[in-house]
Design a protein around this motif. Sequence first.
Motif, PDB file in Angstrom:
ATOM      1  N   VAL A 127       0.867  -1.174   0.000  1.00 47.12           N
ATOM      2  CA  VAL A 127       0.000   0.000   0.000  1.00 47.12           C
ATOM      3  C   VAL A 127       0.905   1.226   0.000  1.00 47.12           C
ATOM      4  O   VAL A 127       1.677   1.434   0.924  1.00 47.12           O
ATOM      5  N   ASP A 128       0.804   1.993  -1.052  1.00 50.42           N
ATOM      6  CA  ASP A 128       1.643   3.173  -1.230  1.00 50.42           C
ATOM      7  C   ASP A 128       0.773   4.370  -0.858  1.00 50.42           C
ATOM      8  O   ASP A 128      -0.130   4.753  -1.590  1.00 50.42           O
ATOM      9  N   TYR A 129       0.975   4.885   0.339  1.00 50.41           N
ATOM     10  CA  TYR A 129       0.117   5.988   0.794  1.00 50.41           C
ATOM     11  C   TYR A 129       0.966   6.978   1.583  1.00 50.41           C
ATOM     12  O   TYR A 129       2.124   6.726   1.839  1.00 50.41           O
ATOM     13  N   GLY A 130       0.390   8.078   1.963  1.00 51.44           N
ATOM     14  CA  GLY A 130       1.190   9.099   2.652  1.00 51.44           C
ATOM     15  C   GLY A 130       1.656  10.099   1.619  1.00 51.44           C
ATOM     16  O   GLY A 130       1.021  11.103   1.380  1.00 51.44           O
ATOM     17  N   GLY A 131       2.787   9.777   0.986  1.00 48.56           N
ATOM     18  CA  GLY A 131       3.229  10.607  -0.131  1.00 48.56           C
ATOM     19  C   GLY A 131       3.671  12.005   0.241  1.00 48.56           C
ATOM     20  O   GLY A 131       3.716  12.895  -0.609  1.00 48.56           O
ATOM     21  N   ALA A 132       4.005  12.226   1.513  1.00 46.55           N
ATOM     22  CA  ALA A 132       4.435  13.563   1.929  1.00 46.55           C
ATOM     23  C   ALA A 132       5.687  13.963   1.161  1.00 46.55           C
ATOM     24  O   ALA A 132       6.470  13.113   0.737  1.00 46.55           O
ATOM     25  N   ASN A 133       5.870  15.261   0.995  1.00 40.20           N
ATOM     26  CA  ASN A 133       7.046  15.751   0.303  1.00 40.20           C
ATOM     27  C   ASN A 133       8.017  16.338   1.318  1.00 40.20           C
ATOM     28  O   ASN A 133       7.662  17.228   2.082  1.00 40.20           O
ATOM     29  N   VAL A 134       9.228  15.804   1.316  1.00 39.31           N
ATOM     30  CA  VAL A 134      10.228  16.216   2.292  1.00 39.31           C
ATOM     31  C   VAL A 134      10.533  17.703   2.138  1.00 39.31           C
ATOM     32  O   VAL A 134      10.605  18.210   1.021  1.00 39.31           O
ATOM     33  N   VAL A 167       5.400   4.851   2.939  1.00 37.49           N
ATOM     34  CA  VAL A 167       5.066   6.276   2.924  1.00 37.49           C
ATOM     35  C   VAL A 167       5.415   6.912   1.570  1.00 37.49           C
ATOM     36  O   VAL A 167       4.846   7.893   1.157  1.00 37.49           O
ATOM     37  N   HIS A 168       6.357   6.305   0.891  1.00 34.93           N
ATOM     38  CA  HIS A 168       6.810   6.766  -0.423  1.00 34.93           C
ATOM     39  C   HIS A 168       6.924   8.292  -0.509  1.00 34.93           C
ATOM     40  O   HIS A 168       6.148   8.972  -1.209  1.00 34.93           O
ATOM     41  N   LEU A 169       7.902   8.797   0.183  1.00 35.65           N
ATOM     42  CA  LEU A 169       8.109  10.238   0.274  1.00 35.65           C
ATOM     43  C   LEU A 169       8.509  10.853  -1.060  1.00 35.65           C
ATOM     44  O   LEU A 169       9.229  10.228  -1.848  1.00 35.65           O
ATOM     45  N   LEU A 332      11.963  11.541 -14.315  1.00 30.51           N
ATOM     46  CA  LEU A 332      10.669  12.132 -13.983  1.00 30.51           C
ATOM     47  C   LEU A 332       9.940  11.295 -12.946  1.00 30.51           C
ATOM     48  O   LEU A 332      10.377  10.229 -12.542  1.00 30.51           O
ATOM     49  N   TYR A 333       8.793  11.817 -12.567  1.00 31.13           N
ATOM     50  CA  TYR A 333       7.935  11.146 -11.592  1.00 31.13           C
ATOM     51  C   TYR A 333       7.645   9.702 -12.033  1.00 31.13           C
ATOM     52  O   TYR A 333       7.767   8.760 -11.258  1.00 31.13           O
ATOM     53  N   ALA A 334       7.310   9.534 -13.317  1.00 29.44           N
ATOM     54  CA  ALA A 334       7.005   8.191 -13.824  1.00 29.44           C
ATOM     55  C   ALA A 334       8.242   7.294 -13.760  1.00 29.44           C
ATOM     56  O   ALA A 334       8.144   6.099 -13.467  1.00 29.44           O
ATOM     57  N   SER A 336      10.654   7.392 -11.593  1.00 29.60           N
ATOM     58  CA  SER A 336      10.901   6.923 -10.234  1.00 29.60           C
ATOM     59  C   SER A 336       9.847   5.899  -9.817  1.00 29.60           C
ATOM     60  O   SER A 336      10.154   4.931  -9.125  1.00 29.60           O
ATOM     61  N   ASP A 337       8.620   6.067 -10.269  1.00 31.45           N
ATOM     62  CA  ASP A 337       7.622   5.050  -9.926  1.00 31.45           C
ATOM     63  C   ASP A 337       7.926   3.705 -10.588  1.00 31.45           C
ATOM     64  O   ASP A 337       7.698   2.648  -9.993  1.00 31.45           O
ATOM     65  N   LEU A 338       8.464   3.747 -11.811  1.00 28.50           N
ATOM     66  CA  LEU A 338       8.829   2.479 -12.472  1.00 28.50           C
ATOM     67  C   LEU A 338      10.038   1.852 -11.782  1.00 28.50           C
ATOM     68  O   LEU A 338      10.077   0.642 -11.557  1.00 28.50           O
ATOM     69  N   ARG A 360      -6.167  13.762  -9.552  1.00 29.27           N
ATOM     70  CA  ARG A 360      -5.370  14.437 -10.573  1.00 29.27           C
ATOM     71  C   ARG A 360      -4.223  13.580 -11.090  1.00 29.27           C
ATOM     72  O   ARG A 360      -3.627  13.878 -12.111  1.00 29.27           O
ATOM     73  N   GLN A 361      -3.884  12.515 -10.379  1.00 29.74           N
ATOM     74  CA  GLN A 361      -2.773  11.681 -10.826  1.00 29.74           C
ATOM     75  C   GLN A 361      -3.240  10.479 -11.657  1.00 29.74           C
ATOM     76  O   GLN A 361      -2.475   9.545 -11.890  1.00 29.74           O
ATOM     77  N   GLU A 362      -4.475  10.522 -12.091  1.00 26.24           N
ATOM     78  CA  GLU A 362      -5.032   9.388 -12.836  1.00 26.24           C
ATOM     79  C   GLU A 362      -4.178   9.001 -14.047  1.00 26.24           C
ATOM     80  O   GLU A 362      -3.789   7.837 -14.197  1.00 26.24           O
TER      81      GLU A 362
END
Length: 603
Positions: A127-134, A167-169, A332-334, A336-338, A360-362
């Motif tokens: 479960v990837d949740y949280g997502g706070a930005n340092v 948390v996937h910061l 990019l964001y994608a 890092s997710d890959l 918005r991240q759909e």
Amino acid sequence: MKKILDCIAEEMRAAFAACGYAADYGKVTLSNRPDLCEYQCNGAMAAAKAYKKKPIEIAGEVTACLKQREARQDADCPPMFSDLQAVMPGFINLRLSEAYLAYYLEQMRREEKLGAEDIGRGTTVIVDYGGANVAKPLHVGHLRPAIIGECIKRMGNFLGYHMIGDVHLGDWGLQMGLIIEELRDRKPDLPYFDESFAGEYPGEAPFTIGELEEIYPAASARSKTDEAFKDRAHEATRRLQEGYPPFVAIWKHIMALSLPDLKKNYDNLEVYFDLWKGESDSKPYIAELIEDLQQRGLAYTSEGALVVDIAEPSDPKELPPCIIRKSDGAALYATSDLGTILERERLYAPSEYIYITDKRQELHFIQVFRVAKKAGYVKPETKLVHLMFGTMNGKDGKPFKTRDGGVMRLEYLVQEINDKVYERIMENRTMDEEEARKASRIIGLAALKYGDLSNQVSKDYVFDIDRFTSFEGNTGPYILYTIVRIKSILARYAELQSGKGGPAAEKQEQIRPAGSAEEKALMRKLSAFNDVVETAFLENAPHRLCQFIYELSDAFGSFYNTTMILKEEDAKKQAGYIALITLVKRVLETCIGLLGFSAPERM
Ligand code: ARG
């Protein structure tokens, strides 16, 4: 433990089969005419077509057969139905017997998990949740993923899944470049900015957390008007991602200061992650990722950028390709997710991923998921889920803001709720100030989380502090109030028992057949627990759990208002009530635990 609907359906299937019809017609649902019956089976209508008979005839045969089977049932298990009827045009209407219901709840009461089954059997889910930005303060936008994700994780664990919460910061983005360049302008003499510096960088950060909190917004504002500054920040970000040692050293300072602060904030929300990883952890996988995608011809260069096509013929509108590397070489964001998917596959090989972010991240997740599947980075059967949540709005229907229109910091929001609850408690003056403060933190968290989770995840909702903190209606405090009320009855009962010379009555504590309509309604609600938790998890729908405990609390209220529990003179009967309300309390406490909050002793 089998769900009560399945127990009934099993009987029904056996009866259809015994009458010579396919067992599958024996489906049972909750009645949609509660005035006529509790459960119903419409199978005879469908069977009528297949067997060329009148539906009512089939319903009649099956009903008669059920009655016969009931008569033959073993002594252990009481007859299941108190009423069984075939009615026109071919429905089978059912009522559960009070004795069977008591028997079912008595078994449930003996189970640690109250009849819920380990349907997960160790299946791993990320479960990837949280997502706070340092380096940026937590704001209300981070509230929903934290609350929803924590609940999903807890429900999964309860059902025997191996849930890994990350948390996937956001620890690797432009905010880092902005801070670095702002720092350069403020303190140009620092060794990080001296290209010829060859020594060791200081272990102490060149700023405090307070300064950091001020540096980022200042730099971010400046980048909006100062193009040259913005370009420098982009360049610094790129160099950091490349591993340029002085910038990595600054980055480490930022992380070391920010993490404890973020942890404290999440702790206050009772949100606990198993992994404190971030986008930067994908770094070791990026080169490999890009090379692999290129080598296999999946990625190609377009206008200087490296992209992967993800469009599918069935898409209602054409989707843009996924950009893996920008023309300036930055990831990019994608990307890092890959890269993160590669790491997660290697370390945990999950069967399912659940990402929780706003709507918005759909497109981002459609792109990432399609590349991951296309390139075979996850197995074809791996479930990739993007759970999108709606916006938290203010009373004006617009995204929630502070009074002066700014982004609300999470700490302030939590404080505001707690203060409101404190006010409410003090209106009644049932406890001293210190206890009231403590209780208001517990109740405030319940108000906040329940206010959120009681809405369907995908829907926008209005953050209404007055309603959320009310002790009446569909609110967290109302649920807690029910639990507290039961606790006080139980305490009073224990007192009365010890006056009578010991816990003799406890031995008689057993759930007994309902003696009133209210008691039966309460018992029926309780019996749905295992079914509800499972559905709430499988559908990623915490609101179902909220709806259930709201109805359960109401059912308890009606029972309590019509039953003299403590004044009951028949000791056995009284012990039965006690067993029943103890079970209500356990179910409520289990559910709020899954939702992510707890109850105070008093309120
Ligand atoms: N940090 C991101 C944001 O604030 C959310 C991260 C979500 N998780 C992910 N794997 N992309 O928008």
